[in-house]
Design a protein around this motif. Structure first.
Motif, PDB file in Angstrom:
ATOM      1  N   ILE A  37      13.826  83.591  69.482  1.00  0.00           N
ATOM      2  CA  ILE A  37      12.970  83.006  70.521  1.00  0.00           C
ATOM      3  C   ILE A  37      13.508  83.355  71.904  1.00  0.00           C
ATOM      4  N   CYS A  38      14.813  83.369  72.075  1.00  0.00           N
ATOM      5  CA  CYS A  38      15.408  83.759  73.358  1.00  0.00           C
ATOM      6  C   CYS A  38      15.033  85.199  73.688  1.00  0.00           C
ATOM      7  N   LYS A  39      15.089  86.075  72.701  1.00  0.00           N
ATOM      8  CA  LYS A  39      14.721  87.481  72.913  1.00  0.00           C
ATOM      9  C   LYS A  39      13.240  87.582  73.301  1.00  0.00           C
ATOM     10  N   GLN A  40      12.380  86.853  72.583  1.00  0.00           N
ATOM     11  CA  GLN A  40      10.946  86.854  72.900  1.00  0.00           C
ATOM     12  C   GLN A  40      10.702  86.315  74.312  1.00  0.00           C
ATOM     13  N   ALA A  41      11.398  85.246  74.666  1.00  0.00           N
ATOM     14  CA  ALA A  41      11.221  84.646  75.989  1.00  0.00           C
ATOM     15  C   ALA A  41      11.681  85.605  77.094  1.00  0.00           C
ATOM     16  N   ALA A  42      12.774  86.299  76.873  1.00  0.00           N
ATOM     17  CA  ALA A  42      13.258  87.259  77.875  1.00  0.00           C
ATOM     18  C   ALA A  42      12.218  88.357  78.104  1.00  0.00           C
ATOM     19  N   LEU A  43      11.644  88.845  77.038  1.00  0.00           N
ATOM     20  CA  LEU A  43      10.609  89.876  77.171  1.00  0.00           C
ATOM     21  C   LEU A  43       9.347  89.295  77.817  1.00  0.00           C
ATOM     22  N   PHE A  44       8.954  88.110  77.410  1.00  0.00           N
ATOM     23  CA  PHE A  44       7.751  87.456  77.915  1.00  0.00           C
ATOM     24  C   PHE A  44       7.857  87.183  79.413  1.00  0.00           C
ATOM     25  N   PHE A  45       9.010  86.665  79.857  1.00  0.00           N
ATOM     26  CA  PHE A  45       9.204  86.315  81.259  1.00  0.00           C
ATOM     27  C   PHE A  45       9.809  87.451  82.096  1.00  0.00           C
ATOM     28  N   HIS A  46       9.992  88.628  81.488  1.00  0.00           N
ATOM     29  CA  HIS A  46      10.546  89.803  82.192  1.00  0.00           C
ATOM     30  C   HIS A  46      11.892  89.484  82.834  1.00  0.00           C
ATOM     31  N   THR A  47      12.766  88.915  82.040  1.00  0.00           N
ATOM     32  CA  THR A  47      14.102  88.570  82.509  1.00  0.00           C
ATOM     33  C   THR A  47      15.101  88.930  81.415  1.00  0.00           C
ATOM     34  N   TYR A  54      22.031  81.034  81.196  1.00  0.00           N
ATOM     35  CA  TYR A  54      22.899  80.739  82.344  1.00  0.00           C
ATOM     36  C   TYR A  54      24.192  81.561  82.397  1.00  0.00           C
ATOM     37  N   LEU A  55      24.157  82.789  81.875  1.00  0.00           N
ATOM     38  CA  LEU A  55      25.329  83.661  82.033  1.00  0.00           C
ATOM     39  C   LEU A  55      25.230  84.492  83.313  1.00  0.00           C
ATOM     40  N   THR A  56      24.093  84.424  83.966  1.00  0.00           N
ATOM     41  CA  THR A  56      23.897  85.060  85.269  1.00  0.00           C
ATOM     42  C   THR A  56      22.860  84.255  86.024  1.00  0.00           C
ATOM     43  N   ASP A  57      22.870  84.380  87.319  1.00  0.00           N
ATOM     44  CA  ASP A  57      21.834  83.725  88.126  1.00  0.00           C
ATOM     45  C   ASP A  57      20.858  84.752  88.687  1.00  0.00           C
ATOM     46  N   ILE A  58      20.964  85.987  88.252  1.00  0.00           N
ATOM     47  CA  ILE A  58      20.079  87.060  88.705  1.00  0.00           C
ATOM     48  C   ILE A  58      19.051  87.323  87.603  1.00  0.00           C
ATOM     49  N   PRO A  59      17.782  87.038  87.866  1.00  0.00           N
ATOM     50  CA  PRO A  59      16.781  87.132  86.801  1.00  0.00           C
ATOM     51  C   PRO A  59      16.393  88.550  86.391  1.00  0.00           C
ATOM     52  N   GLN A  60      16.618  89.529  87.270  1.00  0.00           N
ATOM     53  CA  GLN A  60      16.197  90.905  86.971  1.00  0.00           C
ATOM     54  C   GLN A  60      17.046  91.497  85.841  1.00  0.00           C
ATOM     55  N   PRO A  61      16.417  91.937  84.741  1.00  0.00           N
ATOM     56  CA  PRO A  61      17.198  92.506  83.644  1.00  0.00           C
ATOM     57  C   PRO A  61      17.580  93.960  83.904  1.00  0.00           C
ATOM     58  N   ILE A 134      23.986  93.291  73.320  1.00  0.00           N
ATOM     59  CA  ILE A 134      24.286  92.944  71.930  1.00  0.00           C
ATOM     60  C   ILE A 134      23.011  92.903  71.091  1.00  0.00           C
ATOM     61  N   CYS A 135      21.929  92.395  71.683  1.00  0.00           N
ATOM     62  CA  CYS A 135      20.667  92.206  70.955  1.00  0.00           C
ATOM     63  C   CYS A 135      19.689  93.363  71.112  1.00  0.00           C
ATOM     64  N   TYR A 136      20.146  94.474  71.662  1.00  0.00           N
ATOM     65  CA  TYR A 136      19.372  95.715  71.723  1.00  0.00           C
ATOM     66  C   TYR A 136      18.168  95.655  72.664  1.00  0.00           C
ATOM     67  N   LEU A 137      18.261  94.888  73.727  1.00  0.00           N
ATOM     68  CA  LEU A 137      17.198  94.911  74.727  1.00  0.00           C
ATOM     69  C   LEU A 137      17.474  95.948  75.808  1.00  0.00           C
ATOM     70  N   THR A 138      18.735  96.365  75.924  1.00  0.00           N
ATOM     71  CA  THR A 138      19.115  97.382  76.899  1.00  0.00           C
ATOM     72  C   THR A 138      20.212  98.252  76.300  1.00  0.00           C
ATOM     73  N   ASP A 139      20.308  99.448  76.837  1.00  0.00           N
ATOM     74  CA  ASP A 139      21.405 100.331  76.438  1.00  0.00           C
ATOM     75  C   ASP A 139      22.560 100.256  77.429  1.00  0.00           C
ATOM     76  N   ASN A 140      22.415  99.456  78.457  1.00  0.00           N
ATOM     77  CA  ASN A 140      23.445  99.300  79.477  1.00  0.00           C
ATOM     78  C   ASN A 140      24.425  98.211  79.020  1.00  0.00           C
ATOM     79  N   PRO A 141      25.668  98.575  78.720  1.00  0.00           N
ATOM     80  CA  PRO A 141      26.623  97.571  78.234  1.00  0.00           C
ATOM     81  C   PRO A 141      27.246  96.703  79.328  1.00  0.00           C
ATOM     82  N   ALA A 142      26.936  96.988  80.590  1.00  0.00           N
ATOM     83  CA  ALA A 142      27.545  96.219  81.688  1.00  0.00           C
ATOM     84  C   ALA A 142      27.067  94.769  81.659  1.00  0.00           C
ATOM     85  N   PRO A 143      27.969  93.841  81.953  1.00  0.00           N
ATOM     86  CA  PRO A 143      27.541  92.439  82.047  1.00  0.00           C
ATOM     87  C   PRO A 143      26.693  92.244  83.294  1.00  0.00           C
ATOM     88  N   TYR A 144      25.870  91.219  83.280  1.00  0.00           N
ATOM     89  CA  TYR A 144      25.098  90.880  84.476  1.00  0.00           C
ATOM     90  C   TYR A 144      26.023  90.175  85.458  1.00  0.00           C
TER      91      TYR A 144
END
Length: 150
Positions: A37-47, A54-61, A134-144
């Motif tokens: 559900i977190c993965k779906q929500a991130a895609l749905f809300f474009h974040t 709350y591991l970052t305060d920057i919403p842009q993925p 970790i969940c394969y939404l990006t290929d960028n391994p850098a933390p936010y």
């Protein structure tokens, strides 16, 4: 986030196929999102998933990868995460750090089991990466990052 985007709980219930009571519990921090559900929500809300927990305060993925969520791609990412883990920690270390026994850690790294969202949060922190990676939404391994105003 839901109210800022002008969605009702009922609309999210329909979008994510989850009970409205569960949405209410998540919003009042009585229940944690599942990783799916977190993965779906991130895609749905474009974040990012990291922003939602709350591991970052920057919403842009980070830039999303364009590869499908196939078992092969998820297995490949599990091996990449295992490589990151092996640079700093043993599977045995993860028992203490993310509360996952060595047998289950091995299963995750072989692609036959998945981390929970709570385990992903801890793993992202200890491996200096993101839940999105970790969940394969990006290929960028850098933390936010966190903004200066956080």
């Amino acid at each position: 986030m839901r109210t800022n985007a002008h969605y009702t709980q009922l609309q999210l219930q329909m979008a994510f196929h989850i009970d409205q009571a569960d949405i209410s519990k998540v919003e009042s921090e009585q229940k944690e999102l599942s990783i799916e559900i977190c993965k779906q929500a991130a895609l749905f809300f474009h974040t990012s998933m990291d922003y939602l927990v709350y591991l970052t305060d920057i919403p842009q993925p980070h830039e999303r990868n364009n590869q499908p969520f196939s078992p092969e791609n998820l297995e490949k990412r599990a091996k990449e995460v295992a490589f990151l883990r092996a640079k700093k920690y043993t599977q045995k270390d993860l028992e203490q750090l993310i509360h996952m026994n060595q047998s289950n850690c091995s299963k995750v790294e072989n692609g036959s089991r998945h981390y929970t969202l709570a385990q992903c949060k801890k793993l992202a922190f200890y491996l200096n990466t993101s839940i999105d990676y970790i969940c394969y939404l990006t290929d960028n391994p850098a933390p936010y990052p966190f903004s200066d105003s956080f």
